[in-house]
Design an enzyme around this catalytic site. Structure first.
Site, PDB file in Angstrom:
ATOM      1  N   ASN A   9       0.862  -1.187   0.000  1.00 20.07           N
ATOM      2  CA  ASN A   9       0.000   0.000   0.000  1.00 20.07           C
ATOM      3  C   ASN A   9       0.899   1.237   0.000  1.00 20.07           C
ATOM      4  OD1 ASN A   9      -1.732   2.100   0.547  1.00 20.07           O
ATOM      5  ND2 ASN A   9      -2.689   1.136   2.330  1.00 20.07           N
ATOM      6  N   ARG A  86      -2.823  -2.063  -3.270  1.00 24.29           N
ATOM      7  CA  ARG A  86      -3.938  -1.128  -3.159  1.00 24.29           C
ATOM      8  C   ARG A  86      -3.774  -0.074  -4.248  1.00 24.29           C
ATOM      9  NH1 ARG A  86      -4.737   3.890   0.802  1.00 24.29           N
ATOM     10  NH2 ARG A  86      -6.856   4.371   0.193  1.00 24.29           N
ATOM     11  N   HIS A 175     -12.401   3.915  -0.123  1.00 18.94           N
ATOM     12  CA  HIS A 175     -12.384   3.033   1.053  1.00 18.94           C
ATOM     13  C   HIS A 175     -13.180   1.750   0.784  1.00 18.94           C
ATOM     14  CE1 HIS A 175     -11.776   6.701   3.937  1.00 18.94           C
ATOM     15  NE2 HIS A 175     -10.605   6.112   3.695  1.00 18.94           N
ATOM     16  N   GLY A 207      -8.672   9.580   6.744  1.00 20.81           N
ATOM     17  CA  GLY A 207      -9.737   9.844   5.778  1.00 20.81           C
ATOM     18  C   GLY A 207     -11.012   9.213   6.326  1.00 20.81           C
ATOM     19  N   ARG A 236      -8.881  17.096   5.794  1.00 18.62           N
ATOM     20  CA  ARG A 236      -9.747  17.416   4.643  1.00 18.62           C
ATOM     21  C   ARG A 236     -11.075  17.987   5.127  1.00 18.62           C
ATOM     22  NH1 ARG A 236      -9.299  11.674   1.734  1.00 18.62           N
ATOM     23  NH2 ARG A 236      -7.567  11.214   3.124  1.00 18.62           N
ATOM     24  N   ASP A 277      -5.271  14.829  14.759  1.00 17.13           N
ATOM     25  CA  ASP A 277      -5.300  13.544  15.443  1.00 17.13           C
ATOM     26  C   ASP A 277      -6.441  13.521  16.467  1.00 17.13           C
ATOM     27  OD1 ASP A 277      -3.183  11.117  16.069  1.00 17.13           O
ATOM     28  OD2 ASP A 277      -4.362  11.727  17.813  1.00 17.13           O
ATOM     29  N   MET A 278      -7.424  12.670  16.250  1.00 15.83           N
ATOM     30  CA  MET A 278      -8.619  12.673  17.107  1.00 15.83           C
ATOM     31  C   MET A 278      -8.277  12.347  18.561  1.00 15.83           C
ATOM     32  SD  MET A 278     -11.781  13.221  17.443  1.00 15.83           S
ATOM     33  CE  MET A 278     -12.795  13.190  15.970  1.00 15.83           C
ATOM     34  N   ILE A 326     -10.618   6.012  14.374  1.00 16.09           N
ATOM     35  CA  ILE A 326     -11.545   6.774  15.226  1.00 16.09           C
ATOM     36  C   ILE A 326     -12.780   5.938  15.546  1.00 16.09           C
ATOM     37  CG2 ILE A 326     -13.015   8.826  15.330  1.00 16.09           C
ATOM     38  CD1 ILE A 326     -11.003  10.231  13.437  1.00 16.09           C
ATOM     39  N   GLU A 380      -8.144  -3.941   5.884  1.00 13.39           N
ATOM     40  CA  GLU A 380      -8.044  -3.764   4.432  1.00 13.39           C
ATOM     41  C   GLU A 380      -6.960  -4.661   3.831  1.00 13.39           C
ATOM     42  OE1 GLU A 380      -8.028   0.452   5.622  1.00 13.39           O
ATOM     43  OE2 GLU A 380      -8.862   0.819   3.632  1.00 13.39           O
TER      44      GLU A 380
HETATM   45  P1  ADP Z   1      -5.464   5.874   8.493  1.00 21.22           P
HETATM   46  O1  ADP Z   1      -6.672   6.404   7.798  1.00 21.22           O
HETATM   47  O2  ADP Z   1      -4.242   6.679   8.238  1.00 21.22           O
HETATM   48  O3  ADP Z   1      -5.283   4.373   8.344  1.00 21.22           O
HETATM   49  P2  ADP Z   1      -6.356   5.240  11.163  1.00 21.22           P
HETATM   50  O4  ADP Z   1      -7.497   4.392  10.702  1.00 21.22           O
HETATM   51  O5  ADP Z   1      -5.254   4.577  11.901  1.00 21.22           O
HETATM   52  O6  ADP Z   1      -5.764   6.140  10.021  1.00 21.22           O
HETATM   53  O7  ADP Z   1      -7.017   6.365  12.112  1.00 21.22           O
HETATM   54  C1  ADP Z   1      -6.245   7.384  12.649  1.00 21.22           C
HETATM   55  C2  ADP Z   1      -7.143   8.200  13.559  1.00 21.22           C
HETATM   56  O8  ADP Z   1      -7.630   7.364  14.615  1.00 21.22           O
HETATM   57  C3  ADP Z   1      -6.393   9.360  14.227  1.00 21.22           C
HETATM   58  O9  ADP Z   1      -7.189  10.521  14.221  1.00 21.22           O
HETATM   59  C4  ADP Z   1      -6.220   8.845  15.639  1.00 21.22           C
HETATM   60  O10 ADP Z   1      -6.104   9.869  16.595  1.00 21.22           O
HETATM   61  C5  ADP Z   1      -7.523   8.086  15.827  1.00 21.22           C
HETATM   62  N1  ADP Z   1      -7.454   7.237  17.003  1.00 21.22           N
HETATM   63  C6  ADP Z   1      -6.683   6.161  17.220  1.00 21.22           C
HETATM   64  N2  ADP Z   1      -6.853   5.723  18.493  1.00 21.22           N
HETATM   65  C7  ADP Z   1      -7.736   6.569  19.093  1.00 21.22           C
HETATM   66  C8  ADP Z   1      -8.325   6.659  20.384  1.00 21.22           C
HETATM   67  N3  ADP Z   1      -8.027   5.787  21.352  1.00 21.22           N
HETATM   68  N4  ADP Z   1      -9.212   7.660  20.633  1.00 21.22           N
HETATM   69  C9  ADP Z   1      -9.525   8.552  19.662  1.00 21.22           C
HETATM   70  N5  ADP Z   1      -9.002   8.517  18.416  1.00 21.22           N
HETATM   71  C10 ADP Z   1      -8.128   7.541  18.135  1.00 21.22           C
END
Ligand code: ADP
Length: 398
Positions: A9, A86, A175, A207, A236, A277-278, A326, A380
């Site tokens: 990927n 991918r 996705h 995303g 985004r 970053d959530m 998330i 994925e």
């Molecule tokens: P990608 O799309 O790059 O594969 P991920 O699916 O790993 O990304 O998602 C990344 C997001 O998930 C980030 O915003 C991260 O902060 C959030 N995230 C991961 N763990 C937690 C958590 N425990 N609480 C809140 N958000 C989280």
């Protein structure tokens, strides 16, 4: 059959690989980051030592380093039996995974005008593995393919039809591998078959997109011509008024600047002014950082609106499914989102939600909820490995 399957990927500055055995059990995974930069490096998951890459490392050199690290671990003594890639955009050409040959490569190149940031780098990955393993079948697995069942009323924009006819301007959706996995996993957990299962799948990572899946088929989705449309994402914007483009043009911005703002400086980052970053935002919100709270509120409200919108495409709803970093990990996001949806009859079990779903079936809905609500980890890489094996070795497990 024996042998391994490698998945690749490629992102603009990253490369992820995973290795599976013939029963599709994951053996190892690796990640190269900061490609093209001075401090590029790679890691194999679970191993402490970083693999230093040369300054400005390319996707090809990173791939060689990761493959050689997997060989050092004794996991890749023989070439893999199949390699799955991918590929972000398959346009209207690719309705399923494709065994790569010259024609397929040309068609992926043709789709690059629809995804200029993504397809060229996916092609770089394909070329790199072809150089490394010239005799191994390679398979392209498209983010868009699962959405080939979108009906016309869901994929057409209300713009002159010539834009669609001449340039392919329509909604494609992305996705797809994750949404497809949700469809099969939800069906399994619900004790049904995918062909009779209807779900709303919310993939919330960096995303974010949401898809209505009716009897196993994608019938509406939030991403469009590009992966910018729809939900609020890490950097985004998701949906904005299309009038914003000429508004900003009148302020003197060119297309490149508008692109940068909407793709790289918006979303959670733009609203919070702090981070995309959530997890970090939730911590900031806990410490009364008001813009972070606002960012989370806008994110959850937009998501709830889209869940409502997806209902219009379904005649039954077996489950609403949360996935992605998330969706799988943020109990706060799920709680705030479902709080908007009481009118539909969704309720949530606080305890189950806090634990990210019941261990056995991912359930987080309350006993009185009209609809099931599940948390399901996405995979994925597994979908790519499965599709690669099936396309490269017809008649195998698949
Ligand atoms: P990608 O799309 O790059 O594969 P991920 O699916 O790993 O990304 O998602 C990344 C997001 O998930 C980030 O915003 C991260 O902060 C959030 N995230 C991961 N763990 C937690 C958590 N425990 N609480 C809140 N958000 C989280």
């Amino acid at each position: 059959m024996e042998g391994t399957i490698l998945t690749v990927n490629c992102g603009s500055s990253s490369l992820k690989v995973a290795l599976f055995d013939a029963q599709l059990q994951k053996l190892a995974s690796g990640l190269a980051e900061r490609l093209g930069k001075d401090d590029a490096f790679a890691t194999i998951k679970g191993r402490p030592d970083r693999i230093e890459l040369t300054a400005g490392a390319t996707h090809e050199s990173a791939l060689r380093a990761l493959v050689s690290a997997l060989q050092d671990c004794g996991l890749l003594d023989a070439p893999p039996v199949a390699i799955g890639h991918r590929v972000v955009h398959g346009g209207e050409t690719f309705r399923k995974a494709a065994l790569i040959d010259e024609d397929v490569l040309t068609a992926i190149e043709d789709c690059a005008n629809l995804a200029p940031l993504h397809n060229p780098v996916n092609l770089a990955g394909i070329r790199a593995t072809t150089n490394l393993f010239p005799d191994v079948p390679q398979v392209a697995v498209f983010d868009t393919a699962f959405h080939h069942t979108l009906p016309q009323k869901a994929y057409l924009y209300a713009v002159p039809q010539r834009l669609y006819r001449d340039w392919g301007v329509r909604r494609y959706g992305f996705h797809g591998t994750s949404h497809q996995f949700m469809a099969t996993e939800a069906a399994r957990l619900l004790g049904k078959t995918p062909a009779t299962t209807s779900i709303i799948s919310a993939h919330l990572g960096n995303g974010c997109s949401i898809t209505a899946i009716r009897d196993g088929n994608s019938v509406d989705t939030s991403m469009g011509l590009t992966p910018l449309e729809g939900l609020v994402m890490g950097t985004r914007s998701g949906d904005v008024d299309p009038g914003l483009f000429d508004f900003l043009a009148n302020k003197g911005m060119n297309a490149e600047e508008v692109h940068r703002i909407l793709n790289n400086e918006s979303g959670l980052l733009g609203l919070s002014g702090q981070t995309n970053d959530m997890r970090a935002l939730c911590e900031l919100a806990d410490h009364d950082h008001e813009p972070s709270r606002t960012a989370i509120d806008v994110f959850c409200f937009r998501l709830a609106r889209y869940i409502g919108a997806m209902m219009a495409s379904l005649n039954q709803l077996d489950a609403l499914v949360f996935t992605g970093g998330i969706g799988e990990n943020s109990s706060l996001v799920r709680k705030k989102t479902l709080a908007h949806l009481g009118l539909f009859g969704f309720t949530m079990d606080e305890e189950l939600n806090a634990h990210h779903g019941s261990i056995s079936d991912g359930q987080i809905e309350g006993a009185d909820s009209r609809f099931r609500v599940l948390v399901i980890p996405t995979n994925e890489e597994l979908v790519i490995a499965r599709e690669a094996l099936a396309s490269a070795t017809p008649g195998s497990a698949g």
